[in-house]
Design a protein around this motif. Sequence first.
Motif, PDB file in Angstrom:
ATOM      1  N   PHE A   1       0.834  -1.196   0.000  1.00  0.00           N
ATOM      2  CA  PHE A   1       0.000   0.000   0.000  1.00  0.00           C
ATOM      3  C   PHE A   1       0.874   1.253   0.000  1.00  0.00           C
ATOM      4  O   PHE A   1       0.667   2.164  -0.790  1.00  0.00           O
ATOM      5  CB  PHE A   1      -0.952   0.031   1.202  1.00  0.00           C
ATOM      6  N   TYR A   2       1.847   1.300   0.897  1.00  0.00           N
ATOM      7  CA  TYR A   2       2.684   2.497   0.989  1.00  0.00           C
ATOM      8  C   TYR A   2       3.468   2.726  -0.304  1.00  0.00           C
ATOM      9  O   TYR A   2       3.613   3.860  -0.753  1.00  0.00           O
ATOM     10  CB  TYR A   2       3.613   2.419   2.204  1.00  0.00           C
ATOM     11  N   ARG A   3       3.934   1.652  -0.916  1.00  0.00           N
ATOM     12  CA  ARG A   3       4.622   1.809  -2.206  1.00  0.00           C
ATOM     13  C   ARG A   3       3.651   2.334  -3.270  1.00  0.00           C
ATOM     14  O   ARG A   3       4.027   3.133  -4.107  1.00  0.00           O
ATOM     15  CB  ARG A   3       5.229   0.490  -2.651  1.00  0.00           C
ATOM     16  N   SER A   4       2.401   1.893  -3.219  1.00  0.00           N
ATOM     17  CA  SER A   4       1.420   2.322  -4.220  1.00  0.00           C
ATOM     18  C   SER A   4       1.084   3.809  -4.120  1.00  0.00           C
ATOM     19  O   SER A   4       0.602   4.391  -5.088  1.00  0.00           O
ATOM     20  CB  SER A   4       0.139   1.478  -4.132  1.00  0.00           C
ATOM     21  N   ILE A   5       1.346   4.418  -2.966  1.00  0.00           N
ATOM     22  CA  ILE A   5       1.088   5.856  -2.829  1.00  0.00           C
ATOM     23  C   ILE A   5       2.364   6.673  -3.021  1.00  0.00           C
ATOM     24  O   ILE A   5       2.371   7.875  -2.786  1.00  0.00           O
ATOM     25  CB  ILE A   5       0.409   6.208  -1.481  1.00  0.00           C
ATOM     26  N   GLY A   6       3.436   5.998  -3.412  1.00  0.00           N
ATOM     27  CA  GLY A   6       4.662   6.711  -3.748  1.00  0.00           C
ATOM     28  C   GLY A   6       5.795   6.616  -2.747  1.00  0.00           C
ATOM     29  O   GLY A   6       6.857   7.210  -2.955  1.00  0.00           O
ATOM     30  N   ALA A   7       5.619   5.874  -1.672  1.00  0.00           N
ATOM     31  CA  ALA A   7       6.703   5.710  -0.704  1.00  0.00           C
ATOM     32  C   ALA A   7       7.793   4.842  -1.325  1.00  0.00           C
ATOM     33  O   ALA A   7       7.502   3.879  -2.032  1.00  0.00           O
ATOM     34  CB  ALA A   7       6.187   5.090   0.588  1.00  0.00           C
ATOM     35  N   GLU A   8       9.026   5.215  -1.035  1.00  0.00           N
ATOM     36  CA  GLU A   8      10.176   4.511  -1.617  1.00  0.00           C
ATOM     37  C   GLU A   8      10.916   3.754  -0.526  1.00  0.00           C
ATOM     38  O   GLU A   8      11.163   4.297   0.554  1.00  0.00           O
ATOM     39  CB  GLU A   8      11.106   5.538  -2.270  1.00  0.00           C
ATOM     40  N   PRO A   9      11.288   2.494  -0.805  1.00  0.00           N
ATOM     41  CA  PRO A   9      12.024   1.728   0.208  1.00  0.00           C
ATOM     42  C   PRO A   9      13.412   2.329   0.454  1.00  0.00           C
ATOM     43  O   PRO A   9      14.086   2.722  -0.492  1.00  0.00           O
ATOM     44  CB  PRO A   9      12.137   0.323  -0.407  1.00  0.00           C
ATOM     45  N   VAL A  10      13.781   2.411   1.736  1.00  0.00           N
ATOM     46  CA  VAL A  10      15.093   2.943   2.086  1.00  0.00           C
ATOM     47  C   VAL A  10      15.869   2.015   3.020  1.00  0.00           C
ATOM     48  O   VAL A  10      17.036   2.269   3.306  1.00  0.00           O
ATOM     49  CB  VAL A  10      14.999   4.353   2.717  1.00  0.00           C
ATOM     50  N   GLY A  11      15.240   0.944   3.493  1.00  0.00           N
ATOM     51  CA  GLY A  11      15.945   0.026   4.373  1.00  0.00           C
ATOM     52  C   GLY A  11      15.006  -0.896   5.116  1.00  0.00           C
ATOM     53  O   GLY A  11      13.839  -1.052   4.749  1.00  0.00           O
ATOM     54  N   THR A  12      15.538  -1.490   6.157  1.00  0.00           N
ATOM     55  CA  THR A  12      14.789  -2.420   6.990  1.00  0.00           C
ATOM     56  C   THR A  12      15.064  -2.097   8.451  1.00  0.00           C
ATOM     57  O   THR A  12      16.210  -1.875   8.831  1.00  0.00           O
ATOM     58  CB  THR A  12      15.216  -3.887   6.704  1.00  0.00           C
ATOM     59  N   VAL A  13      14.017  -2.057   9.239  1.00  0.00           N
ATOM     60  CA  VAL A  13      14.164  -1.894  10.683  1.00  0.00           C
ATOM     61  C   VAL A  13      14.106  -3.296  11.275  1.00  0.00           C
ATOM     62  O   VAL A  13      13.115  -4.011  11.102  1.00  0.00           O
ATOM     63  CB  VAL A  13      13.054  -0.980  11.260  1.00  0.00           C
ATOM     64  N   ARG A  14      15.169  -3.680  11.913  1.00  0.00           N
ATOM     65  CA  ARG A  14      15.282  -5.039  12.450  1.00  0.00           C
ATOM     66  C   ARG A  14      14.332  -5.261  13.630  1.00  0.00           C
ATOM     67  O   ARG A  14      13.980  -4.325  14.344  1.00  0.00           O
ATOM     68  CB  ARG A  14      16.723  -5.318  12.885  1.00  0.00           C
ATOM     69  N   ALA A  15      13.964  -6.501  13.818  1.00  0.00           N
ATOM     70  CA  ALA A  15      13.105  -6.899  14.942  1.00  0.00           C
ATOM     71  C   ALA A  15      13.723  -6.422  16.255  1.00  0.00           C
ATOM     72  O   ALA A  15      14.947  -6.331  16.379  1.00  0.00           O
ATOM     73  CB  ALA A  15      12.936  -8.409  14.957  1.00  0.00           C
ATOM     74  N   ASN A  16      12.844  -6.125  17.211  1.00  0.00           N
ATOM     75  CA  ASN A  16      13.274  -5.642  18.516  1.00  0.00           C
ATOM     76  C   ASN A  16      12.449  -6.363  19.585  1.00  0.00           C
ATOM     77  O   ASN A  16      11.583  -5.765  20.208  1.00  0.00           O
ATOM     78  CB  ASN A  16      13.087  -4.127  18.595  1.00  0.00           C
ATOM     79  N   PRO A  17      12.714  -7.682  19.762  1.00  0.00           N
ATOM     80  CA  PRO A  17      11.935  -8.443  20.742  1.00  0.00           C
ATOM     81  C   PRO A  17      12.076  -7.853  22.143  1.00  0.00           C
ATOM     82  O   PRO A  17      13.119  -7.288  22.460  1.00  0.00           O
ATOM     83  CB  PRO A  17      12.546  -9.836  20.672  1.00  0.00           C
ATOM     84  N   PRO A  18      11.076  -7.933  22.982  1.00  0.00           N
ATOM     85  CA  PRO A  18       9.802  -8.585  22.747  1.00  0.00           C
ATOM     86  C   PRO A  18       8.765  -7.666  22.115  1.00  0.00           C
ATOM     87  O   PRO A  18       7.690  -8.119  21.738  1.00  0.00           O
ATOM     88  CB  PRO A  18       9.361  -9.012  24.149  1.00  0.00           C
ATOM     89  N   ALA A  19       9.055  -6.372  21.968  1.00  0.00           N
ATOM     90  CA  ALA A  19       8.051  -5.438  21.445  1.00  0.00           C
ATOM     91  C   ALA A  19       7.667  -5.758  20.008  1.00  0.00           C
ATOM     92  O   ALA A  19       6.488  -5.784  19.669  1.00  0.00           O
ATOM     93  CB  ALA A  19       8.564  -4.007  21.545  1.00  0.00           C
ATOM     94  N   VAL A  20       8.642  -5.979  19.151  1.00  0.00           N
ATOM     95  CA  VAL A  20       8.380  -6.280  17.740  1.00  0.00           C
ATOM     96  C   VAL A  20       9.219  -7.493  17.369  1.00  0.00           C
ATOM     97  O   VAL A  20      10.449  -7.455  17.457  1.00  0.00           O
ATOM     98  CB  VAL A  20       8.750  -5.082  16.828  1.00  0.00           C
ATOM     99  N   MET A  21       8.549  -8.539  16.922  1.00  0.00           N
ATOM    100  CA  MET A  21       9.225  -9.815  16.680  1.00  0.00           C
ATOM    101  C   MET A  21       9.639 -10.029  15.226  1.00  0.00           C
ATOM    102  O   MET A  21      10.153 -11.080  14.886  1.00  0.00           O
ATOM    103  CB  MET A  21       8.309 -10.963  17.132  1.00  0.00           C
ATOM    104  N   TRP A  22       9.411  -9.065  14.355  1.00  0.00           N
ATOM    105  CA  TRP A  22       9.714  -9.247  12.940  1.00  0.00           C
ATOM    106  C   TRP A  22      10.380  -7.994  12.382  1.00  0.00           C
ATOM    107  O   TRP A  22      10.204  -6.893  12.895  1.00  0.00           O
ATOM    108  CB  TRP A  22       8.434  -9.566  12.155  1.00  0.00           C
ATOM    109  N   ASP A  23      11.169  -8.187  11.314  1.00  0.00           N
ATOM    110  CA  ASP A  23      11.757  -7.057  10.603  1.00  0.00           C
ATOM    111  C   ASP A  23      10.648  -6.301   9.886  1.00  0.00           C
ATOM    112  O   ASP A  23       9.648  -6.892   9.464  1.00  0.00           O
ATOM    113  CB  ASP A  23      12.773  -7.545   9.562  1.00  0.00           C
ATOM    114  N   ARG A  24      10.830  -4.981   9.754  1.00  0.00           N
ATOM    115  CA  ARG A  24       9.817  -4.162   9.094  1.00  0.00           C
ATOM    116  C   ARG A  24      10.460  -3.307   8.002  1.00  0.00           C
ATOM    117  O   ARG A  24      11.557  -2.782   8.193  1.00  0.00           O
ATOM    118  CB  ARG A  24       9.120  -3.247  10.112  1.00  0.00           C
ATOM    119  N   PRO A  25       9.756  -3.150   6.884  1.00  0.00           N
ATOM    120  CA  PRO A  25      10.274  -2.293   5.818  1.00  0.00           C
ATOM    121  C   PRO A  25      10.285  -0.825   6.261  1.00  0.00           C
ATOM    122  O   PRO A  25       9.346  -0.354   6.898  1.00  0.00           O
ATOM    123  CB  PRO A  25       9.275  -2.474   4.673  1.00  0.00           C
ATOM    124  N   GLU A  26      11.354  -0.131   5.906  1.00  0.00           N
ATOM    125  CA  GLU A  26      11.442   1.307   6.148  1.00  0.00           C
ATOM    126  C   GLU A  26      11.328   2.002   4.799  1.00  0.00           C
ATOM    127  O   GLU A  26      12.024   1.660   3.843  1.00  0.00           O
ATOM    128  CB  GLU A  26      12.768   1.662   6.809  1.00  0.00           C
TER     129      GLU A  26
END
Length: 172
Positions: free
Chosen positions: A134-159
């Motif tokens: 969705f974010y790419r479809s509105i023009g957002a451009e990938p710039v990296g990855t935010v790594r998982a930060n357990p226990p708050a966030v258990m998965w990598d996320r696109p930046e």
Amino acid sequence: MEASSAGRRSGRPPHRAHVVIRRAVARDAARLTRLVRTSRAYEGPYAPMVAGYRVGPDYIEAHRVFIAADDATGQVLGFYALLLDPPELDLMFVADAAQGLGIGRLLAAHLREEARSAGLTGVRIVSHPPAEGFYRSIGAEPVGTVRANPPAVMWDRPELLLPVPVSRRRGE
């Protein structure tokens, strides 16, 4: 409950022409919290991230939080929160019943205008992995990855970075 109801009394979802975007106020906090916690986008392995999440009145008062609502009923269809320093989209949710109606695009267009009026040239987005398309479809451009930060966030996320074009003055 806004996140699970289908729309107007007729049972039909609202037509986009009947959607207004307004600044959130403290009394919206419970409805926004409910929308986040009941989002189908955060089912399964993503559920723990929003299980105890709270959009409090203090958060609404401290940030630029905007709601897309059905003009006739006041039903909350979605919302976003823009942080200015540093510029980041902190939250964007569309109610399950309003998915596919263009509410996300409407909110994104409003976000760009808010960012532009604040003098921003871009807005960082750390995306929920299923929302990256969705974010790419509105023009957002990938710039990296935010790594998982357990226990708050258990998965990598696109930046991503959502460019905010500078408005042109008349006659330029």
